[in-house]
Design a protein around this motif. Sequence first.
Motif, short mmCIF file in Angstrom:
data_model
loop_
_atom_site.label_atom_id
_atom_site.label_comp_id
_atom_site.label_asym_id
_atom_site.label_seq_id
_atom_site.Cartn_x
_atom_site.Cartn_y
_atom_site.Cartn_z
N ILE A 197 0.87 -1.18 0.00
CA ILE A 197 0.00 0.00 0.00
C ILE A 197 0.90 1.23 0.00
CG2 ILE A 197 -1.79 1.27 1.24
CD1 ILE A 197 -2.67 -1.44 2.42
N LEU A 198 0.80 2.03 -1.02
CA LEU A 198 1.68 3.18 -1.22
C LEU A 198 0.94 4.47 -0.89
CD1 LEU A 198 3.19 2.12 -4.68
CD2 LEU A 198 3.83 1.34 -2.39
N VAL A 199 1.50 5.25 0.04
CA VAL A 199 0.85 6.48 0.48
C VAL A 199 1.82 7.65 0.35
CG1 VAL A 199 -0.48 7.55 2.33
CG2 VAL A 199 -0.38 5.05 2.18
N PRO A 200 1.71 8.46 -0.70
CA PRO A 200 2.52 9.68 -0.79
C PRO A 200 1.97 10.73 0.16
CG PRO A 200 1.07 9.51 -2.69
CD PRO A 200 0.85 8.27 -1.87
N CYS A 201 2.85 11.45 0.87
CA CYS A 201 2.39 12.35 1.92
C CYS A 201 3.16 13.66 1.95
CB CYS A 201 2.56 11.68 3.29
SG CYS A 201 1.02 11.10 3.95
N PHE A 202 2.43 14.73 2.22
CA PHE A 202 3.05 16.03 2.48
C PHE A 202 2.19 16.78 3.49
CE2 PHE A 202 3.25 20.63 1.31
CZ PHE A 202 4.50 20.88 1.83
N ASN A 203 2.72 16.96 4.69
CA ASN A 203 2.03 17.67 5.77
C ASN A 203 0.62 17.10 6.02
OD1 ASN A 203 4.20 19.33 6.28
ND2 ASN A 203 3.40 21.07 5.12
N GLU A 204 0.55 15.81 6.36
CA GLU A 204 -0.73 15.14 6.65
C GLU A 204 -0.73 14.61 8.08
OE1 GLU A 204 -3.17 15.46 4.91
OE2 GLU A 204 -2.67 15.54 2.78
N GLU A 205 -0.23 15.42 9.00
CA GLU A 205 -0.15 15.01 10.41
C GLU A 205 -1.52 14.61 10.97
OE1 GLU A 205 0.80 17.23 14.70
OE2 GLU A 205 1.31 18.19 12.80
N PHE A 206 -2.57 15.29 10.56
CA PHE A 206 -3.89 15.06 11.15
C PHE A 206 -4.61 13.85 10.55
CE2 PHE A 206 -3.09 19.61 11.67
CZ PHE A 206 -3.28 19.76 13.04
N THR A 207 -4.12 13.33 9.42
CA THR A 207 -4.86 12.27 8.73
C THR A 207 -4.05 11.01 8.47
OG1 THR A 207 -4.23 13.22 6.57
CG2 THR A 207 -6.32 13.96 7.54
N VAL A 210 4.71 4.67 3.62
CA VAL A 210 4.44 6.11 3.57
C VAL A 210 5.71 6.81 3.10
CG1 VAL A 210 3.94 8.17 4.93
CG2 VAL A 210 2.64 6.06 5.33
N TYR A 211 5.60 7.54 2.00
CA TYR A 211 6.74 8.31 1.49
C TYR A 211 6.50 9.79 1.78
CZ TYR A 211 9.51 4.76 -0.88
OH TYR A 211 10.34 3.70 -1.15
N ASP A 212 7.29 10.32 2.70
CA ASP A 212 7.15 11.72 3.08
C ASP A 212 7.85 12.62 2.07
OD1 ASP A 212 6.49 13.82 5.18
OD2 ASP A 212 8.66 14.08 4.94
N ASN A 213 7.18 13.73 1.73
CA ASN A 213 7.69 14.64 0.70
C ASN A 213 8.01 16.01 1.31
OD1 ASN A 213 6.47 15.93 -2.49
ND2 ASN A 213 8.50 15.23 -1.95
N ASN A 214 8.99 16.02 2.23
CA ASN A 214 9.47 17.26 2.87
C ASN A 214 8.43 17.89 3.79
OD1 ASN A 214 11.94 17.15 1.35
ND2 ASN A 214 10.82 17.99 -0.40
N SER A 215 7.73 17.07 4.55
CA SER A 215 6.73 17.60 5.49
C SER A 215 7.42 18.40 6.60
CB SER A 215 5.93 16.46 6.11
OG SER A 215 5.15 15.81 5.15
N GLY A 226 6.67 17.18 -5.06
CA GLY A 226 5.64 16.88 -6.04
C GLY A 226 5.20 15.44 -5.98
N LYS A 227 3.89 15.21 -6.11
CA LYS A 227 3.36 13.85 -6.01
C LYS A 227 3.91 12.95 -7.10
CE LYS A 227 -0.92 11.22 -5.70
NZ LYS A 227 -2.41 11.26 -5.70
N GLY A 235 -2.90 10.21 1.48
CA GLY A 235 -2.86 10.10 2.93
C GLY A 235 -3.78 11.05 3.66
N ASP A 236 -4.88 11.48 3.00
CA ASP A 236 -5.76 12.49 3.59
C ASP A 236 -7.00 11.90 4.24
OD1 ASP A 236 -7.07 11.66 1.33
OD2 ASP A 236 -7.00 13.59 0.30
N ALA A 237 -7.08 10.57 4.35
CA ALA A 237 -8.20 9.89 5.03
C ALA A 237 -9.55 10.17 4.39
CB ALA A 237 -8.23 10.27 6.52
#
Length: 338
Positions: A23-33, A52-57, A79-80, A101-103
Motif C-alpha cells: 500500500i503506497l501512500v505519498p504524503c506532504f504535511n498530513e499530520e492530522f490524517t 508512507v513516502y514523506d515529501n518534505n513535510s 511533487g506527487k 494520505g488524507d483519510a
Amino acid sequence: MTTGADSTCSGAEATARQHEIAILVPCFNEEFTIGQTVSAFREALPPATVYVYDNNSTDRTIEVARAAGAVVRSEARQGKGNVVRRMFADIDADVFVLVDGDATYEARAAPRMVRRAVDENLDFVNGARVSHSVEAYRPGHRFGNYVLTAIVRSLFGKQFTDMLSGYKVFSRRYVKSFPAMSRGFEIETELTVHALELRMPSAEEFTVYGERPSGSVSKLSTFRDGTRILRLIFDLVRNERPLEFFGLVGVALILVAVALAVPLVETYFETGLVPRLPTAVLSVGLIIVGFLSFLAGLILDVVATMRSEMKRLAYLSYPPVSVGRSSRVAERGRPAPF
C-alpha cells in the motif's frame, strides 16, 4: 455462518497469502490524517505492508505514520509525481495499492479492488469517487475533473469516469513498465493514459469519498494543477498521437492560406494583377509549412509506434498478476540477461 464482511476479509487474506501487497501512500504535511489512513488500510488488508513516502513535510507526519505501523521513507524532490516515481522504483510486490494520505478514501474498498485485480487478471483498477458532500468534493474540483476526464475519454478511450482519483490498484507489470514523467498532481492523468495507451486489462470500482478531517488542508490548487493537467494532456496527444496532432495543425494552416488566397485569385482573374504581394507570399508560406507539419506528423507517428511497441514489450516482460508470488521467486533465480 459467515457474513459478507467476513468473506471479504477471508478472501483478501487468501489473496495476500499468494500475492505480496504493498500500500503506497505519498504524503506532504498530513499530520492530522496519516495515522487514520495507515490504521484503516492495515485493518482492511492485514497482510499488506503500508509504505508512507514523506515529501518534505514540516509537521509530525513522519512520527505519526511510523507510530501507526507504516514503513516510512522520504523523497526530497517536491511533487506527487516525483514521489510516485520513487515508490514504483523502490518497492517490489505483486499488487500495489496507491492512495492519498488524507483519510478521504474508503479503505474497506481495498480488498474488493485487489481481489478483482487478481481474479480477473487486471493490471489497473481505478477507484472512482462517489460523494454527495460539497465539502468533500468541491464544485470547482468536480467540474474540472469532469472536463479533463471528458477530454481524455474522447482522445484515448472511454473506460474511466474519474481519471483524477488518487485511489488506484496496479499489477507489478504495470508498475515496473510505467515510464513516469510527471512531477505533480498530473501523475493521475499519466497513470490513466498509460493503461489506455497499452490497452491493458483494466476496470473501475466505485468507492465512497469522504470529507477531510478537521485541521487537514488540501494541497490541490484548482487552477494551477488544472493547467498542469491540461498541459500534460496536450503533451501526451502530441507525443502519442503525432499524426493527428501535426496533421490537424497542417490542415488548419492550409485552410488559412486558402482563405487568404481566394480574394487574390479573384482579383488576378479580373485584372491580371496581384496587388497584395505580401499576402500572396504569406499564403504560399502557410501552405508549405502546412505540408511540412503533415510530413513531420507522418515521421513522428513511426517513432511513436516504435515507442509504444517498446513499452508493450517491457510490460509483457513481467508475468500477469494472477501468477502471484511464485513467479517472483522464479524470476529471482533466473540468470541475468547481461
